[in-house]
Scaffold this motif. Sequence first.
Motif, mmCIF file in Angstrom:
data_model
loop_
_atom_site.group_PDB
_atom_site.id
_atom_site.type_symbol
_atom_site.label_atom_id
_atom_site.label_comp_id
_atom_site.label_asym_id
_atom_site.label_seq_id
_atom_site.Cartn_x
_atom_site.Cartn_y
_atom_site.Cartn_z
ATOM 1 N N ALA A 153 0.544 -1.035 -0.268
ATOM 2 C CA ALA A 153 -0.148 0.117 0.051
ATOM 3 C C ALA A 153 0.826 1.289 -0.036
ATOM 4 O O ALA A 153 0.997 2.350 -0.962
ATOM 5 C CB ALA A 153 -0.542 -0.307 0.961
ATOM 6 N N ALA A 154 1.556 0.996 0.733
ATOM 7 C CA ALA A 154 2.914 2.229 0.760
ATOM 8 C C ALA A 154 3.777 2.103 -0.158
ATOM 9 O O ALA A 154 3.538 3.495 -0.796
ATOM 10 C CB ALA A 154 3.905 1.948 1.960
ATOM 11 N N TYR A 155 4.103 1.363 -1.267
ATOM 12 C CA TYR A 155 4.452 2.027 -2.337
ATOM 13 C C TYR A 155 3.461 2.385 -3.523
ATOM 14 O O TYR A 155 4.068 2.936 -4.624
ATOM 15 C CB TYR A 155 5.174 0.279 -3.033
ATOM 16 N N GLY A 156 2.078 2.143 -3.679
ATOM 17 C CA GLY A 156 0.663 2.666 -4.111
ATOM 18 C C GLY A 156 1.083 3.850 -3.875
ATOM 19 O O GLY A 156 0.897 4.860 -5.436
ATOM 20 N N LEU A 157 0.772 4.206 -2.600
ATOM 21 C CA LEU A 157 0.860 5.579 -2.348
ATOM 22 C C LEU A 157 2.152 6.240 -3.043
ATOM 23 O O LEU A 157 1.417 7.670 -3.712
ATOM 24 C CB LEU A 157 1.192 5.914 -0.722
ATOM 25 N N LEU A 158 3.359 5.813 -3.071
ATOM 26 C CA LEU A 158 5.001 6.347 -3.332
ATOM 27 C C LEU A 158 3.975 6.866 -5.312
ATOM 28 O O LEU A 158 4.529 7.674 -5.016
ATOM 29 C CB LEU A 158 5.465 5.220 -3.828
ATOM 30 N N GLN A 159 3.855 5.913 -5.786
ATOM 31 C CA GLN A 159 3.098 5.790 -7.061
ATOM 32 C C GLN A 159 2.183 6.998 -7.925
ATOM 33 O O GLN A 159 3.094 7.173 -8.888
ATOM 34 C CB GLN A 159 2.368 4.848 -7.600
ATOM 35 N N LEU A 160 1.338 6.998 -6.458
ATOM 36 C CA LEU A 160 0.234 8.021 -7.139
ATOM 37 C C LEU A 160 0.603 9.697 -5.956
ATOM 38 O O LEU A 160 -0.323 10.384 -7.073
ATOM 39 C CB LEU A 160 -0.887 7.741 -5.683
ATOM 40 N N ASP A 161 1.737 9.347 -5.976
ATOM 41 C CA ASP A 161 2.017 11.263 -5.475
ATOM 42 C C ASP A 161 2.855 11.913 -6.637
ATOM 43 O O ASP A 161 3.786 11.081 -7.381
ATOM 44 C CB ASP A 161 3.770 10.872 -4.659
#
Length: 159
Positions: A151-159
């Motif tokens: 999930a954290a990696y997904g947040l990074l990709q959306l940043d």
Amino acid sequence: MRVREDRIERADGSPGVYGVVDKSDYALVIPFDGEHYFLVEQFRYPVGARYWEFPQGSWEAESETSPEMLARAELAEETGLRAGELRHLGYLYGAYGFCSQGFDVFLATNCTEGAPARSQEEQGMKVRRFNTRDLEAMIRTGAIRDGASVAAYGLLQLD
């Protein structure tokens, strides 16, 4: 950690019981040097296996420490890395269907290397760096199964 059962009234008025785990929040750090992500691998007792994940943790005792200070401390403790810059990416819940615990996600960049200072529970922990292609392959193949890391990696990709 505290486990409790609350007597509740459902929307239709019927009684019920809801089990809740209350646990302190934690910090998860995505260390990135511009080309590689740093992950740790450790044995996770509840599932009986070792998996790769981003550095993360909380303090045993309640603390008034800021999430940023906790993130910096966990990163240094587990990897030896000291974040030059730390950027907050968001706040998530890991399992809010039964647990109140949430976590702050940080991106750590411009890190300097040092010696880790792992706790007794972190004995045998490994740290390694992975490029984006390898990290994403590890998510797809199940080498990374930690929902918080994905999930954290997904947040990074959306940043």
